[in-house]
Design a protein around this motif. Structure first.
Motif, PDB file in Angstrom:
ATOM      1  N   TYR A  45      -7.804   0.775  -4.749  1.00  0.00           N
ATOM      2  CA  TYR A  45      -8.064  -0.121  -3.624  1.00  0.00           C
ATOM      3  C   TYR A  45      -9.500  -0.626  -3.670  1.00  0.00           C
ATOM      4  O   TYR A  45     -10.413   0.122  -3.978  1.00  0.00           O
ATOM      5  CB  TYR A  45      -7.813   0.579  -2.288  1.00  0.00           C
ATOM      6  CG  TYR A  45      -6.362   0.776  -2.029  1.00  0.00           C
ATOM      7  CD1 TYR A  45      -5.498  -0.310  -1.944  1.00  0.00           C
ATOM      8  CD2 TYR A  45      -5.829   2.055  -1.888  1.00  0.00           C
ATOM      9  CE1 TYR A  45      -4.150  -0.128  -1.734  1.00  0.00           C
ATOM     10  CE2 TYR A  45      -4.481   2.239  -1.661  1.00  0.00           C
ATOM     11  CZ  TYR A  45      -3.640   1.148  -1.592  1.00  0.00           C
ATOM     12  OH  TYR A  45      -2.316   1.317  -1.393  1.00  0.00           O
ATOM     13  N   GLY A  46      -9.643  -1.872  -3.335  1.00  0.00           N
ATOM     14  CA  GLY A  46     -10.965  -2.485  -3.358  1.00  0.00           C
ATOM     15  C   GLY A  46     -11.181  -3.328  -4.596  1.00  0.00           C
ATOM     16  O   GLY A  46     -12.023  -4.211  -4.612  1.00  0.00           O
ATOM     17  N   GLU A  47     -10.369  -3.052  -5.634  1.00  0.00           N
ATOM     18  CA  GLU A  47     -10.494  -3.854  -6.856  1.00  0.00           C
ATOM     19  C   GLU A  47      -9.631  -5.108  -6.728  1.00  0.00           C
ATOM     20  O   GLU A  47      -8.833  -5.251  -5.788  1.00  0.00           O
ATOM     21  CB  GLU A  47     -10.044  -3.019  -8.060  1.00  0.00           C
ATOM     22  CG  GLU A  47     -10.926  -1.798  -8.300  1.00  0.00           C
ATOM     23  CD  GLU A  47     -10.374  -0.868  -9.367  1.00  0.00           C
ATOM     24  OE1 GLU A  47     -11.066   0.112  -9.674  1.00  0.00           O
ATOM     25  OE2 GLU A  47      -9.256  -1.111  -9.870  1.00  0.00           O
ATOM     26  N   SER A  48      -9.791  -5.977  -7.689  1.00  0.00           N
ATOM     27  CA  SER A  48      -9.008  -7.218  -7.680  1.00  0.00           C
ATOM     28  C   SER A  48      -7.510  -6.917  -7.677  1.00  0.00           C
ATOM     29  O   SER A  48      -7.031  -6.055  -8.413  1.00  0.00           O
ATOM     30  CB  SER A  48      -9.348  -8.055  -8.906  1.00  0.00           C
ATOM     31  OG  SER A  48      -8.407  -9.097  -9.044  1.00  0.00           O
TER      32      SER A  48
END
Lengths: 848, 442
Positions: A45-48
């Motif tokens: 989570y938080g990545e592209s």
């Protein structure tokens, strides 16, 4: 929370996936899928989320290919068994749940026991809505605990898994209240005879905190049984739940249920409830009255009306609004005799919805009352919709007099009963002035050209000021509805020309002026020469409202020549009011007239009035005229307001010309507000002086299948001289006044626009041109290209810096900006080579 | 989820439908309840004010709170929000505007609705909470003002409408355009055939995503005073990201449906109202969409979209972003005699004389409301259906949900509006609902 995958494990996964799939639709598809799954396997989570978006698109693409889908299902299952991240698995699990098959169920079940995958597995099994998934959930229930138990119970409940009841039963008495509540709810939602028996049994020993859950479950079960044609049984449940020991919401719901399952008892049950002492149920009963359709039952319920308190009567009357029935209407009419104003008001309102022609006299009489009752009666008289209502209104008009008749006439107008117009016209000669006034108002809104002559005749005959005003307004309105402007004044002129009585002629002059038909212009001009002063003034007033500038010269002539103050004032005001109607007059010409008007104005008050008009003009000349009065002690306030208003309107296009005037305003105005406005303009001007805001544009241009940035459109081609340039003004964002907003003006994508302006330099000198653009930009200085940048970006000042040489005198700067879609804009300014302010430049779209 | 309540709903709706027919789209004037004539002709004593609890007092919640504060016949007695900042702001506003100190505030809505002094609740949480809270409130017999879009999914909307019907509570949806004269007038013009037989309705919704920066797209510690787990509630657990929550929840399908539901709840509702299809819906939906590329890791509702809804009533509804509609935002009805366009910015027609047309007494008049919040309060007093009751709001937002499902699947879906089920389409059927994260359920 993060579970990164070791390279070796993931390599095994990819190899496994690749080997397990024989072939997808195309080799490239397999490659794409493998790449995406590899990316998702390491997702946190938080990545592209781009790989997920791409995978969704991929799934959509193969959605109609069953064989390929099955292959992807296999790959997704492999993915969920791998060491991919939990975040990645959550995504893949949610997609597998949507298009997976029963072959995925064992995998999901195995995931239930892992804390990290429990939620996603539960969600997947519930999403699938298959018998096998439900069976798996049922099997998992006994050994589950906590949130998992609740989740399983919820899924079994939502799918109404009937055979789950024995397995759910032990959880009814669970010590965890959340689990017990979920179990009770599940039994209710499954909603079978077995459910009912179990809930009844459970009710014997139910804990107090579980009572509401139990009652809700019983209501839901009763609903299911009702729809499965077990109405008697369902009715008995509702009856039981309606008893006094249950909470009010449950009893209200039960009351509804009892009527749904046995509509025949509606009237007796509702009547009994309304008569009962339990006020909490009254509202529920009244609501049911509104929903009933059997008029016999409504009549029965209406009999309880006299026994209800006022608030209950109001509610019941509102409920009666939906029932058109003579007996019910009788009850409503009876309520008009109530001592309570709110009951009478509600009755009047209800009659507007369910009344018939017989209530017209009642409503007309009530409309002569005051306050809310009058308002409701009037609305109802208009809303009343039943056979014969309009005939009844017209009939009553012939039978009544005075205020009642006036209300009926008003209703004719509101209801637009065209057939009643002859009677209305006749009644416009009624003995009662209020009736006459009401008739004239109706004629004003409904009458046509055919009825105009007798109405004009009324104006000749009228000797009452109020009535005369109403007639004037009516005649003007009717005349303006005539399609052909040339004949609008015919009926009025026909009476006016032979008129002798001067007061009456003044009245007609006013009407002719407001109609403004061409044929009236000559008679009105003649009236300017009348000996009678009041007639001359009437003519000035009439011409002042003329719809075109045709009367300007007549009024201006009087304004400049007469010494009579009133005539001068009126004619001057009239003339300046008309100058704006001449579209051919330039801004400078307008200002010239204003300047002369200021000079001939009879007093300071008129000059103040003129300044207020000047403040609406939008030109540098007008600004300079207004600011020239800021030193006049008597006019400085009005002059400052006017100057600031003009300055705010034109600051974006004529900035440098305003500074001197604004300086004077700031120095002399006594108003902080005006000073602050002037300072704000000044500040904006200083910002604008550097960024160029005076632009013309050409285009936009477009060409199919061409590179718009490279394509040489007309402004950069051999026929550039023939290009038509127009003023570009859209810089609406006050916080970014430097930004040219092409996207506000040009709505199409894939276009280019050219902009140009002139830059005056006092000498030949080096300078740097600072540019920003969205998207790409080309720039030419004096026809030589000085810059070219193909880009996809937003506008940012100084993105591009170009060293140039400005020649002495006027230089021409032209830019080309392309746009593929979305936002589109540009900005530009000149600075010294070192980036400091470059003084002495002038920017203008005009070089003369 | 939809299966459990379907039968109940059908039976109850049949009963209600007859009553609704008397009030909605009637020949002649339907009931209009002016707030000044409800048995309270003068000032309203405190004891007679409707006691309201406001759940969710962020952006729209504060807007609703302020509206109710301005009504003399309403009193806000409690507020609830999972964000302490919102609670404090709401309490300060109430104190400032009503002079009432110490309005009780709650973090958990269950505590608020457990109060025994409430008569109604205003719900303005993110969409994925609407059904849960509304059903809980209905069970308590509380009347409900619920923000639009009324539901997160079709199944949740059906469950909510059923619960509202079961308990007979008054329900108003925040699709307030129905309470604006121009929208009602436009629908009346259409219903009365001023533009002939309507064959096409175009709904234009915003393009792109209106993202408001709330502190970035990166995972961050949950701020003090923000109950993030309760904010997520029935949605899947994901780490806290500032831009996920307030306002921006609209652009993430875990909580909402993007512009399609956010604005569709307004304009598709007007389309349904104008066409008189408020108790039904399309039979087929298909379209295409562009989704964000996902690089920021957070938003996934369509940025550009266009879907066609085919109705058995003989017209097509085309819902698209504003760039794909000839007149941009708004609702355009196209009939055999011309077109009529309505938006918040105005009303227009191919034949300008239509705009001056008077709806006569013997023509179809729609329910009249000139103040959406007041309409709710008035209907509480008279126990009448509001201008946007749960059943109709559910049908309107179902159009939007169907569009989202068709776009997500990338293909045509067939819909049975009577049974509220997809036709022979198990994959689409699975998108009727989204299982709730345990322990939440309805």
């Amino acid at each position: 929370m993060k579970h990164r995958v070791s390279v070796s494990l993931f390599t095994i996964l990819i190899v496994s996936i690749t080997l397990s799939v024989h072939a997808l639709a195309q080799p490239s598809d397999q490659s794409i899928l493998t790449t995406l799954l590899k990316q998702i396997a390491s997702y946190h989570y938080g990545e592209s989320r781009k790989p997920m978006i791409d995978l969704d698109e991929f799934i959509r693409k193969i959605s109609n290919l069953p064989e390929e889908r099955q292959k992807i299902i296999n790959q997704f299952q492999e993915f969920l068994r791998s060491d991919a991240t939990v975040d990645g698995k959550q995504f893949i699990c949610s997609r597998l749940a949507l298009f997976g098959s029963d072959t995925s169920v064992p995998l999901f079940v195995s995931m239930l026991t892992n804390d990290l995958t429990t939620d996603m597995a539960l969600s997947a099994l519930e999403t699938m809505q298959s018998a096998k998934a439900d069976e798996a959930l049922l099997q998992a229930l006994p050994s589950s605990s906590g949130r998992v138990t609740i989740g399983i119970l919820s899924a079994l409940s939502n799918h109404r898994v009937r055979k789950a009841i024995p397995s759910i039963r032990p959880f009814l008495q669970h010590q965890d209240q959340s689990i017990a509540a979920a179990a009770i709810s599940a039994i209710g939602h499954i909603g079978t005879l077995v459910s009912l028996e179990l809930l009844k049994e459970f009710s014997q020993n139910v804990k107090p905190e579980m009572r509401e859950h139990l009652f809700d479950a019983m209501l839901i079960t009763a609903g299911h049984l009702m729809n499965e044609r077990m109405k008697e049984l369902s009715h008995s449940i509702y009856t039981e739940l309606s008893s006094g020991e249950h909470p009010l919401p449950i009893r209200s719901a039960a009351l509804r249920g009892m009527i749904l399952t046995d509509p025949g008892i509606a009237s007796s049950l509702i009547s009994a409830t309304l008569k009962g002492k339990e006020s909490g149920l009254h509202s529920a009963a009244v609501q049911l009255v509104r929903e009933l359709t059997d008029i016999g039952q409504i009549r029965e319920i209406a009999k309880t009306f006299p026994d209800l308190p006022a608030a209950g009567q109001v509610q019941l009357l509102t409920a009666f609004s939906h029932h058109r029935d003579a007996e019910v209407v009788k009850t409503v009419v009876g309520a008009l005799g109530s001592k309570q104003a709110e009951v009478r008001t509600a009755a009047l309102r209800t009659l507007g919805s369910n009344g018939d022609a017989s209530v017209v006299p009642l409503l007309a009489a009530a409309a002569t009352a005051k306050g809310f009752e009058q308002k409701e009666a009037r609305i109802s008289l208009v809303q009343l919709n039943a056979p014969g209502v309009e005939e009844a209104i017209v009939r009553e008009m012939t039978r009544t007099t005075g205020a009642v008749k006036g209300e009926l006439v008003k209703a004719v107008g509101e209801r637009k009963i065209i057939s009643a117009l002859p009677l209305v016209l006749q009644s416009a000669r009624d003995n009662s002035m209020p009736v006459r006034i009401e008739c004239i108002k109706v004629l004003r809104s409904l009458a046509t050209a055919d009825q105009l002559p007798p109405i004009v005749e009324l104006l000749v005959l009228s000797n009452n000021e109020r009535e005369e005003q109403e007639l004037q307004n009516a005649i003007i309105a009717i005349a303006k509805r005539i399609a052909n402007p040339a004949v609008r004044d015919a009926a009025v002129l026909a009476e006016y020309l032979p008129l002798k009585k001067e007061v009456k002629r003044a009245s007609f002059i006013k009407v002719l002026g407001k109609i403004g038909a061409p044929a009236s212009l000559a008679p009105l001009r003649s009236a300017l020469e009348e000996k009678n002063f009041l007639l001359r003034l009437a003519a000035i007033r009439a011409l002042s409202e003329w719809p075109t500038a045709a009367a300007f010269a007549d009024l201006w002539k009087i304004a400049t020549a007469t010494k009579e103050p009133t005539a001068k004032t009126l004619s001057l005001r009239g003339a300046v009011a008309l100058i704006g109607l001449d579209a051919n007059r330039t801004g400078d010409e307008l200002t010239k007239i204003y300047r002369e008007a200021m000079a001939i104005a009879p007093n300071k008050e008129e000059q103040k009035y003129l300044l207020s008009l000047i403040g609406q003009a939008q030109s540098v000349a007008a600004f300079q005229l207004a600011s020239s009065y800021v030193k006049d002690t008597n006019l400085k306030s009005e002059a400052a307001v006017a100057a600031v208003a003009i300055g705010e309107a034109i600051a974006g296009t004529a900035s440098s010309d305003l500074k001197a005037g604004l300086t004077q305003v700031i120095a002399s105005s006594a108003s902080d507000s005006v000073k602050n406005r002037a300072k704000k303009i000044f500040k904006n001007i200083e910002r604008l002086e550097d960024h160029i805001t005076d632009w013309e544009y050409a285009g936009p241009y477009s060409k199919k299948d061409a590179s718009l940035f490279k394509e040489p459109f007309a402004p950069e081609g051999p026929d550039a001289a023939a290009v038509v340039w127009k003023l570009f003004k859209s810089m609406t964002d006050s916080s970014r006044l430097w930004r040219l907003e092409f996207d506000k003006v040009f709505k199409e994508d894939n276009q280019v626009v050219y902009i140009r302006t002139n830059v005056w330099s006092p000498m030949e000198q080096p300078a740097r041109l600072e540019l920003g653009s969205d998207e790409g930009v080309k720039a030419w200085l004096n026809s030589a290209m000085v810059h070219e940048k193909e880009a996809s970006r937003t506008v940012s000042p100084g993105d591009d810096i170009v060293m140039v040489t400005l020649k002495q005198g006027w230089n021409v700067l032209m830019m080309k900006i392309n746009n593929g879609g979305g936002s589109w804009g540009a900005c530009a300014r000149f600075r010294l080579p070192d980036g400091k302010k470059l003084d002495g430049l002038r920017i203008s779209i005009n070089t003369n | 989820m939809i299966g459990k309540s379907r039968n109940i709903a059908r039976g109850r709706r049949t009963f209600l439908k007859k009553a609704a027919a008397a009030t909605i789209g009637t020949i002649g004037f339907p009931l209009f309840i002016p707030s000044t004539a409800l048995g309270r002709l003068g000032a309203v004593p405190p004891s007679d004010r409707i006691a309201i609890g406001c759940i969710g007092v962020g952006g729209m919640g504060m807007s609703n709170l302020n509206s109710f504060l301005g009504k003399p016949d309403a009193e806000i007695v409690a507020i609830c929000d999972v964000d302490r900042n919102h609670r404090e702001k709401a309490r300060a506003t109430i104190q400032e505007k009503s002079g009432k100190k110490g309005c009780v505030s709650y973090n958990d809505f269950r505590e608020l609705i457990a109060r025994d002094d409430l008569e109604a609740v205003s719900i303005a949480t993110p969409d994925h909470w609407h059904a849960l809270i509304a059903i809980a409130a209905a069970k308590k017999g509380l009347d409900i003002y619920c923000e639009k879009p009324v539901s997160y999914s079709i199944a949740e909307g059906r469950a909510m409408a059923d619960a509202v019907g079961r308990y007979g509570v008054i329900f108003q949806t925040g699709s307030w355009q129905r309470s604006v004269r121009n929208f009602r007038y436009a629908c009346e013009l259409v219903r009365n055939g001023r533009i002939g037989k309507v064959h096409t309705v175009r709904v234009g919704l915003p393009y792109g995503l209106s993202i408001a920066d709330q502190g970035g797209n990166q995972i961050a510690p949950v701020p003090q005073g923000f109950d993030y787990d309760l904010w997520l509630g029935p949605a899947p657990f994901v780490p806290y990201v500032p831009n996920r929550c307030h306002y921006n929840f609209r652009w993430n399908t875990d909580y909402s449906g993007g512009h399609i539901t956010d604005w569709g709840a307004h304009h598709c509702d007007i389309a349904q109202w104008g066409m008189g299809t408020e108790h039904t819906g399309p039979v087929a939906v298909e379209g295409t969409a562009t989704f964000p590329n996902g690089e920021e890791g957070l938003f996934n509702t369509p940025t550009s979209f266009r879907f066609l809804c085919t109705y058995n009533e003989g017209f097509t509804l085309i819902v698209a972003d504003e760039r794909q509609q000839p007149k941009g935002m708004g609702v355009q009805f196209e009939g055999t005699e011309g077109w009529l366009w309505i938006d918040r910015s105005g009303l227009d027609a191919s034949n300008k004389s239509v705009l001056k047309s008077v709806i006569r007494s013997n023509e179809i008049h729609l329910m009249k409301s000139i103040d959406h919040h007041q309409n709710f309060l008035d209907c509480i007093r008279t126990r009448s259906a509001t201008i946007t009751p749960a059943e109709l709001a559910h049908r309107s937002i179902t159009v939007c949900h169907l569009g989202s499902i068709a776009l997500r699947l990338g293909r045509k879906v067939s819909w049975d509006p009577q049974r509220e089920q997809f036709v022979n389409d198990p994959e689409a059927q699975r998108l009727l609902s989204r299982p709730m994260r345990s322990p939440w359920s309805i």
